[in-house]
Design a protein around this motif. Structure first.
Motif, mmCIF file in Angstrom:
data_model
loop_
_atom_site.group_PDB
_atom_site.id
_atom_site.type_symbol
_atom_site.label_atom_id
_atom_site.label_comp_id
_atom_site.label_asym_id
_atom_site.label_seq_id
_atom_site.Cartn_x
_atom_site.Cartn_y
_atom_site.Cartn_z
ATOM 1 N N ILE A 981 0.831 -1.204 0.000
ATOM 2 C CA ILE A 981 0.000 0.000 0.000
ATOM 3 C C ILE A 981 0.863 1.252 0.000
ATOM 4 C CG2 ILE A 981 -1.955 -1.124 1.119
ATOM 5 C CD1 ILE A 981 -1.097 -0.033 3.756
ATOM 6 N N ALA A 982 0.285 2.337 -0.488
ATOM 7 C CA ALA A 982 0.986 3.615 -0.539
ATOM 8 C C ALA A 982 -0.046 4.718 -0.393
ATOM 9 C CB ALA A 982 1.736 3.756 -1.863
ATOM 10 N N PRO A 983 0.406 5.885 0.087
ATOM 11 C CA PRO A 983 -0.573 6.966 0.248
ATOM 12 C C PRO A 983 -1.016 7.573 -1.082
ATOM 13 C CG PRO A 983 1.610 7.698 0.936
ATOM 14 C CD PRO A 983 1.729 6.253 0.623
ATOM 15 N N TYR A 984 -0.157 7.475 -2.100
ATOM 16 C CA TYR A 984 -0.465 8.159 -3.361
ATOM 17 C C TYR A 984 -0.759 7.177 -4.475
ATOM 18 C CZ TYR A 984 1.963 11.759 -0.752
ATOM 19 O OH TYR A 984 2.352 12.635 0.229
ATOM 20 N N ARG A 985 -1.702 7.531 -5.286
ATOM 21 C CA ARG A 985 -2.068 6.753 -6.460
ATOM 22 C C ARG A 985 -0.864 6.570 -7.393
ATOM 23 N NH1 ARG A 985 -5.202 3.105 -8.079
ATOM 24 N NH2 ARG A 985 -6.387 3.643 -6.247
ATOM 25 N N ALA A 986 -0.050 7.639 -7.536
ATOM 26 C CA ALA A 986 1.078 7.589 -8.468
ATOM 27 C C ALA A 986 2.074 6.505 -8.054
ATOM 28 C CB ALA A 986 1.765 8.947 -8.539
ATOM 29 N N GLN A 987 2.376 6.424 -6.782
ATOM 30 C CA GLN A 987 3.298 5.396 -6.304
ATOM 31 C C GLN A 987 2.686 4.006 -6.516
ATOM 32 O OE1 GLN A 987 6.315 5.431 -5.549
ATOM 33 N NE2 GLN A 987 6.841 3.850 -4.065
ATOM 34 N N PHE A 1003 -1.613 -4.366 -5.099
ATOM 35 C CA PHE A 1003 -1.097 -3.023 -4.871
ATOM 36 C C PHE A 1003 -2.276 -2.064 -4.825
ATOM 37 C CE2 PHE A 1003 2.008 -5.418 -7.339
ATOM 38 C CZ PHE A 1003 3.174 -5.229 -6.618
ATOM 39 N N ASN A 1004 -2.345 -1.231 -3.810
ATOM 40 C CA ASN A 1004 -3.425 -0.245 -3.798
ATOM 41 C C ASN A 1004 -3.138 0.887 -2.825
ATOM 42 O OD1 ASN A 1004 -5.827 0.779 -4.799
ATOM 43 N ND2 ASN A 1004 -6.837 -1.215 -4.674
ATOM 44 N N THR A 1005 -3.970 1.913 -2.924
ATOM 45 C CA THR A 1005 -3.819 3.037 -2.004
ATOM 46 C C THR A 1005 -4.356 2.633 -0.633
ATOM 47 O OG1 THR A 1005 -5.967 3.874 -2.651
ATOM 48 C CG2 THR A 1005 -4.059 4.823 -3.761
ATOM 49 N N VAL A 1006 -3.914 3.340 0.375
ATOM 50 C CA VAL A 1006 -4.418 3.100 1.729
ATOM 51 C C VAL A 1006 -5.932 3.256 1.734
ATOM 52 C CG1 VAL A 1006 -4.365 3.913 4.108
ATOM 53 C CG2 VAL A 1006 -2.274 3.960 2.739
ATOM 54 N N ASP A 1007 -6.393 4.298 1.078
ATOM 55 C CA ASP A 1007 -7.830 4.578 1.072
ATOM 56 C C ASP A 1007 -8.641 3.404 0.544
ATOM 57 O OD1 ASP A 1007 -6.225 7.053 0.947
ATOM 58 O OD2 ASP A 1007 -8.193 8.016 1.127
ATOM 59 N N GLU A 1041 -0.726 14.022 7.076
ATOM 60 C CA GLU A 1041 -1.064 14.563 8.390
ATOM 61 C C GLU A 1041 -2.311 13.911 8.970
ATOM 62 O OE1 GLU A 1041 0.154 16.117 10.702
ATOM 63 O OE2 GLU A 1041 1.776 17.361 9.932
ATOM 64 N N ASP A 1042 -3.033 13.178 8.168
ATOM 65 C CA ASP A 1042 -4.296 12.611 8.636
ATOM 66 C C ASP A 1042 -4.040 11.311 9.398
ATOM 67 O OD1 ASP A 1042 -6.855 11.638 8.995
ATOM 68 O OD2 ASP A 1042 -7.557 12.456 7.086
ATOM 69 N N GLN A 1043 -4.275 11.365 10.683
ATOM 70 C CA GLN A 1043 -4.017 10.178 11.495
ATOM 71 C C GLN A 1043 -4.925 9.012 11.101
ATOM 72 O OE1 GLN A 1043 -3.039 10.483 15.561
ATOM 73 N NE2 GLN A 1043 -4.151 8.629 16.122
ATOM 74 N N ARG A 1044 -6.110 9.338 10.619
ATOM 75 C CA ARG A 1044 -7.055 8.278 10.248
ATOM 76 C C ARG A 1044 -6.493 7.424 9.126
ATOM 77 N NH1 ARG A 1044 -11.798 12.700 10.005
ATOM 78 N NH2 ARG A 1044 -10.146 13.640 8.760
ATOM 79 N N ARG A 1045 -5.775 8.076 8.199
ATOM 80 C CA ARG A 1045 -5.188 7.314 7.098
ATOM 81 C C ARG A 1045 -4.085 6.399 7.615
ATOM 82 N NH1 ARG A 1045 -5.160 10.968 3.877
ATOM 83 N NH2 ARG A 1045 -6.857 10.289 2.535
ATOM 84 N N LEU A 1046 -3.286 6.918 8.544
ATOM 85 C CA LEU A 1046 -2.202 6.099 9.094
ATOM 86 C C LEU A 1046 -2.781 4.939 9.916
ATOM 87 C CD1 LEU A 1046 0.820 5.725 9.283
ATOM 88 C CD2 LEU A 1046 0.854 7.230 11.274
#
Ligand SMILES: Nc1ncnc2c1ncn2[C@@H]1O[C@H](COP(=O)(O)OP(=O)(O)O)[C@@H](O)[C@H]1O
Length: 1110
Positions: A981-987, A1003-1007, A1041-1046
């Motif tokens: 997983i990665a925070p960005y779509r590009a990665q 492979f996918n975004t965290v979201d 910065e979003d703790q919810r994502r982490l």
DNA sequence: GCTCTGCTAAGAGGA
């Protein structure tokens, strides 16, 4: 040279750079043409001069001081506004959208000089050259000035506002507050009947009666009647009354028979041809749209003229005539000059010609501008920063800051009393500090009546959300999705994945008529790029699209039903074959405005005087907590055992509270705690108690997730919604499937009302079924991802509700940063969360004890507990082939429980990424194009970009991920158990491309990973290096910065979690900083050349090999 | 503006 010459040939004069971006079509005006600008003459000279001229010299001449041509429709930007002292004219200095396109000065004279215009505004103008002013002018007699031209306002909204502007503005936002009545349904059906008769060229009464019978017995009509809650018998007689008038109309106007009596003023001509039916007009030149009932050819008119059908009283009101006048203007702007129209009052059998009229048409456009002004005003919001942001105004008790300005209400006793918008109108009026109503104004009497059930907190809640929704709307408008249809070329739109162009109807194509829609096949033409593949065009099955042709925007709209490499099928509401056989078509994605109005309308619903709305207000606005009945229904005791048995104690308690709550219950399901399992039990228990259940969620996948788990239990279920969006295994219970054989209202009612369990998305809860069915329970899954106004509709159809979610995980999607900052992502779950209302599921079945500990330390305190020893001690099952691996890999993939969380520190690798991208041309390009596609810098030229470190991709992390994956798979680890997983779509895209041979690894975004899990998760945090610009950092930081994502990122892994990133960089983000504090040194590994056999060069070389391998 | 879900529409008629 030839090419250059062709561009400059007089017939293509609009291609001249000096003309700027012009509308494709121009109309011939009788107005006097202005003298040609000086530069134009120069071109003529050059043209005459012959083949050998210098194109660059030409460009220079053009950019010197070209004049912007305003005598045809022209988009332009206001560079300066000034009010002239004597005349009170508005003096506008204008340029093309690109400044070098030319400049012009235009005087807005009365009555246009009251138009609200500011520097920087975009206008669409058609002006008249005034030699005395040596400038253009728009005045009483000549020209049009259209503000906010990209906002297409429907013609009926404009004419509707003739009666009450305030209502027109409210109606545009709160669409659907007034439901259609029987008279209106009849009106719609008569339109359909006449249109069928005309399309099929039916002439004789028996044929027309047959057509009516066919209509009355169609499945489509059954759907309409069901929605309107009418029976066939109720409308049959009414419709029959129109057969005779249709026969007479046909006889006189199509067959040419003389009528018995020819009333004075009626149209005495003849219709020679039906040109089009339900022609769709989108006219950005005028900021208008509309649908023309029928376009007809009549004698002595060059172009077809619009015919408007009315089934009510023959009032010949301006509301009716105005529609025709607007259609005429729109046709003219599209290049079909139209000066006349026909207004047919079918019931009374009268048809009159409505001729163009400058005064009326001008005033209608002024009215349109007024609406546009109200509909685009920036939302007014309270200053933020204080502790509690309130809308109340200290100096004016009882008044509240209004998010949007509304036109003043009309003064009309009976109309206001009967208006569907009265409550809404009065709620705004009663709190509006600006509005002063006269003593005798009818609203003064009306207000206490229609507002008696509301308190100030109710008004304040609604106004607060109106403001937030307005911000979202503004954001949507600015993202210029829609306007690209007329500001960007089809090729460019295709490049951006928004459109497919160069499509054509196959020769001899006939549209297939089905369920009231026409299915068309469109094929890529021979000119289209040979490598273009429609399956990779970014379009999906079931997607809503518009179809345009090269000369006309949005001639039709509908759904994609098939996608193949070189062709697609679309279901359209009209038949293109009639008029557009040989055209080249463009299919565009269409994002409708309906979400905004759905949400607004839900707020309006909250203000209603009904009992249900009162209940909702008491929960949603006043936050009244539920009461818990102590007694469990007897049947649960006797028969509920099998349903409760699969649940643990905490889940059982939540389930029993759900059954016994007086109004609502929140179930806070921490990660891996078996939310769905609990919900399955609740639904089964409710079914046992003979309770009906509405299952809803923001997304289709969440709705389907629960329904799929219920499927084995053989409960009576129905899934509403677009079949293309429904999980294949649920198609058998889809609305389309279950109603496919229904031909009558009764059959429909049977099928739709029988299943006691219904699944639908939150937005789907606008379905007609809910006008007739009320449910005992509503279950909202993933409730922490739904906007507050969005969920209200479903709740309003149910007695009790259960919200399920985890407020510590990702919130709903809010596009506007400002709306987000003002709390638009606070969901109903958070608003109602309190001890009396909430059951917490704490026993989790996913993460082992190390990962659980980390999640607790970052987010959950000590709440999260492993449900069993087995869960607690689950370890990665892996045996590396020891000597073939370097020490760092061995260390990274340790299976020991205490090593279940591992932080791999890359240090700053921004320069290394950059060097690598530069050295490895091929890969560099891959990354570049990914960044360009997904990153923010879409317009930065490649050369400039490649000298900067990429922001949203990280090759070094990608190289490490790939190396670890290869070792894992080599050791026989099941790829399907691994997630990256990665925070960005590009990665994510970069990783996907590099790992495309690693079948099974996801492979996918965290979201996108929310709600999912894997045995092993690698989180490629991507961000690296030190950014100096703090302003930029804070703007960009929102994702990290979003703790919810982490929290989501670290709670996906069952056995092992590898965090990969530049620790010193990530530490600058608060959540990461907090997280890292809880990762001891023994769980960290610093990657550096020469340490534990680590070598960047080796890893990056591997990337190249992998890339070359394909 | 990095993350990125939802859904038919304009007009049916009447003060
Ligand atoms: N009461 C339980 N007993 C045993 N296992 C459970 C229980 N509740 C949940 N689980 C396990 O947890 C996993 C996730 O449950 P699920 O309901 O899908 O969670 P969620 O909806 O919270 O993601 C399931 O596969 C199931 O095996």
């Amino acid at each position: 040279m030839n090419a250059a010459k062709r561009v400059l040939s007089p017939s293509k004069v609009e291609n001249l750079p000096a003309q700027g971006k012009r509308y494709k079509k121009q109309i011939d005006l009788d107005t006097q043409t202005p003298p040609q600008p000086q530069e134009q003459e120069n071109y003529d000279f050059l043209l005459d001069d012959d083949e050998d001229f210098d194109v660059s010299a030409l460009d220079a001449a053009v950019s010197a001081n070209p004049r912007l041509e305003l005598s045809g429709w022209q988009r332009c930007v206001v560079r300066h506004v000034e009010r002239l002292p004597k005349t009170h004219d508005l003096l506008l200095e204008l340029s093309g959208e690109e400044e070098e396109a030319g400049k012009a000065v235009c005087h807005l004279q009365a009555p246009w000089n009251q138009t609200p215009i500011q520097t920087g505004d975009l206008l669409s103008l058609q002006a008249h050259w005034q030699p005395t002013l040596a400038a253009y002018a728009i005045n009483k007699e000549h020209g049009y000035c259209v503000i906010h031209p990209d906002l297409l306002i429907s013609s009926t909204s404009v004419t509707g506002s003739l009666f009450c502007r305030r209502k027109a503005v409210l109606q545009d936002r709160f669409r659907g507050v007034d439901s259609a009545n029987a008279v209106m349904i009849i009106g719609t059906l008569v339109h359909e009947l006449l249109q069928t008769v005309l399309a099929q060229r039916l002439r004789r009464k028996p044929q027309i009666e047959d057509a009516l019978q066919g209509m009355l017995h169609s499945a489509q009509l059954a759907q309409q009647l069901y929605a309107a809650q009418l029976s066939r018998a109720e409308i049959e007689l009414q419709l029959h009354k129109f057969v005779e008038p249709i026969v007479a109309f046909i006889a006189q106007y199509l067959e040419g028979e003389s009528p018995a009596v020819q009333l004075p003023e009626t149209f005495a001509g003849r219709i020679e041809q039906i040109q089009d039916i339900e022609e769709n007009l989108w006219v950005p030149q005028m900021g208008l749209k509309g649908k023309v009932d029928v376009s007809v050819r009549v004698r002595n008119k060059k172009h077809p003229i619009p015919l408007e059908l009315k089934t009510g009283r023959a009032s010949f009101s301006m509301e009716h005539k105005g529609q025709l006048l607007l259609y005429q203007l729109m046709h003219s702007a599209l290049g079909q000059e139209t000066r006349s129209g026909l207004l047919l009052y079918l019931r009374e059998g009268i048809m009159r010609e409505v001729r163009e009229g400058r005064n009326e048409q001008r005033d209608l456009i002024l009215l349109r501008n007024e609406l546009a002004h109200y509909l685009t005003r920036d939302a007014q919001l309270p200053a933020t920063g204080q502790e509690s942001v309130s809308l109340s105004l200290p100096e004016q008790p009882g008044k509240l800051l209004q998010p949007f300005e509304l036109p003043e209400p009309i003064s009309h006793h009976s109309a206001c009393g009967n208006c569907a918008y009265a409550t809404l109108c009065c709620s705004f009026a009663s709190t509006d500090p600006q509005l002063e109503l006269s003593e005798s104004h009818p609203l003064r009497r009306l207000m206490p009546q229609v507002l008696s059930h509301l308190g100030q907190p109710d008004n304040e809640y609604v106004l607060h959300w109106c403001g937030l929704l307005a911000l979202e709307e503004q954001q949507a408008r600015q993202s210029h999705q829609l306007r690209s249809l007329w500001t960007e070329t089809p090729a460019r739109r295709q490049q951006q994945g928004r459109a497919i162009h160069q499509l054509e109807l196959p020769t001899g194509h006939k549209a297939r008529f089905q369920d009231g829609r026409f299915e068309h096949k469109l094929v890529l033409s021979a000119q289209a790029d040979k490598d273009f593949n429609l399956n990779l065009s970014g379009f999906e099955l079931g997607e809503y699209v518009t179809v345009s042709c090269t000369s006309r925007l949005a001639i039709a709209a509908g759904y994609i039903t098939r996608l193949e490499t070189r062709s697609l099928c679309v279901q359209l509401e009209r038949d293109l074959g009639q008029r557009y056989t040989d055209e080249s078509f463009i299919v565009d994605k269409h994002e409708s405005q309906s979400f905004a109005s759905f949400n607004y309308t839900n707020l309006a619903l909250l203000l209603e005087a009904s009992e249900k709305s009162a209940e909702l207000r008491s929960i949603v606005v006043a936050r009244t907590p539920p009461k818990q009945h102590k007694v469990v229904p007897r049947i649960i005791g006797s028969k509920g055992g099998p349903m409760l048995r699969p649940l643990n104690k905490v889940q059982q308690l939540a389930a029993l509270r759900a059954l016994t709550t007086s109004t609502h219950l929140l179930i806070k399901g921490l990660p891996g705690t078996g939310k769905t399992q609990t919900l399955v039990a609740i639904v089964r228990l409710l079914h046992l108690m003979e309770r009906s259940v509405l299952i809803t969620a923001q997304t289709h996948s969440a709705v389907d997730n629960l329904l799929l788990r219920l499927l084995p239990h053989n409960l009576p279920m129905l899934r509403l919604g677009n079949s293309a969006r429904i999980h294949p295994q649920l198609l058998a219970i889809s609305e389309a499937e279950l109603t496919s054989n229904c031909e009558t209202v009764d059959q429909l009612t049977q099928v739709l009302h029988k299943p006691s369990i219904v699944g639908v998305t939150c937005l789907g809860a606008g379905h007609a079924l809910f006008q007739q069915r009320h449910f005992d329970y509503c279950i909202v899954d993933e409730a922490t991802q739904v906007l507050q106004p969005t969920v209200l509709r479903a709740l309003s159809h149910c007695t009790r509700f259960i919200l399920v979610g985890d407020p510590e995980q990702l919130p709903p999607l809010v596009r506007s940063r400002e709306a987000r900052q003002r709390g638009a992502d606070e969901t109903l779950f958070q608003r109602l969360d309190c001890e009396e209302a909430t059951a917490v599921l704490t026993l989790q079945y996913r993460m082992n004890r190390s990962i659980t500990r980390l999640a607790n330390e970052l987010t959950y305190g000590q709440a999260l507990q492993c449900a069993s020893k087995q869960v607690e001690n689950a370890r990665l099952q892996l045996e590396l082939i020891s000597n073939s691996n370097s020490a760092w890999v061995q260390r990274a993939l340790q299976t020991h429980l205490e090593q279940a969380v591992l932080l791999l520190d890359t240090s700053d690798c921004s320069q290394r990424c950059l060097d690598y991208a530069a050295a490895s041309k091929q890969l560099g390009q891959t990354g570049d194009s990914i960044e360009q596609h997904y990153g923010e810098d879409r317009i930065v030229p490649t050369t400039a970009r490649s000298r900067r470190p990429p922001k949203y991709t990280n090759y070094c992390e990608a190289a490490i991920v790939m190396h670890l994956l290869h070792q894992l798979l080599a050791a026989g680890y099941d790829a399907r158990r691994i997630g990256v997983i990665a925070p960005y779509r590009a990665q994510v895209e970069l990783l996907r491309q590099l790992g495309k041979d690693l079948n099974g690894v996801e492979f996918n975004t965290v979201d996108q990973y929310q709600g999912r899990d894997k045995n092993l998760i690698i989180y490629s945090c991507t961000k690296t290096g030190s950014s100096t610009d703090s302003a930029e950092r804070s703007r960009e930081a929102e994702i990290l910065e979003d703790q919810r994502r982490l929290t989501v990122a670290i709670t996906r892994a069952k056995h092992k979690l590898i965090l990969l990133g530049d620790v010193s960089c990530l530490q600058r983000y608060t959540p990461f900083q907090r997280l890292f504090k809880h990762i001891p040194d023994r769980c960290r590994l610093h990657l550096a050349d020469g340490r534990m056999g680590f070598s960047w060069q080796t890893l990056l070389d591997e990337l190249n090999h992998a890339k070359r391998g394909d």
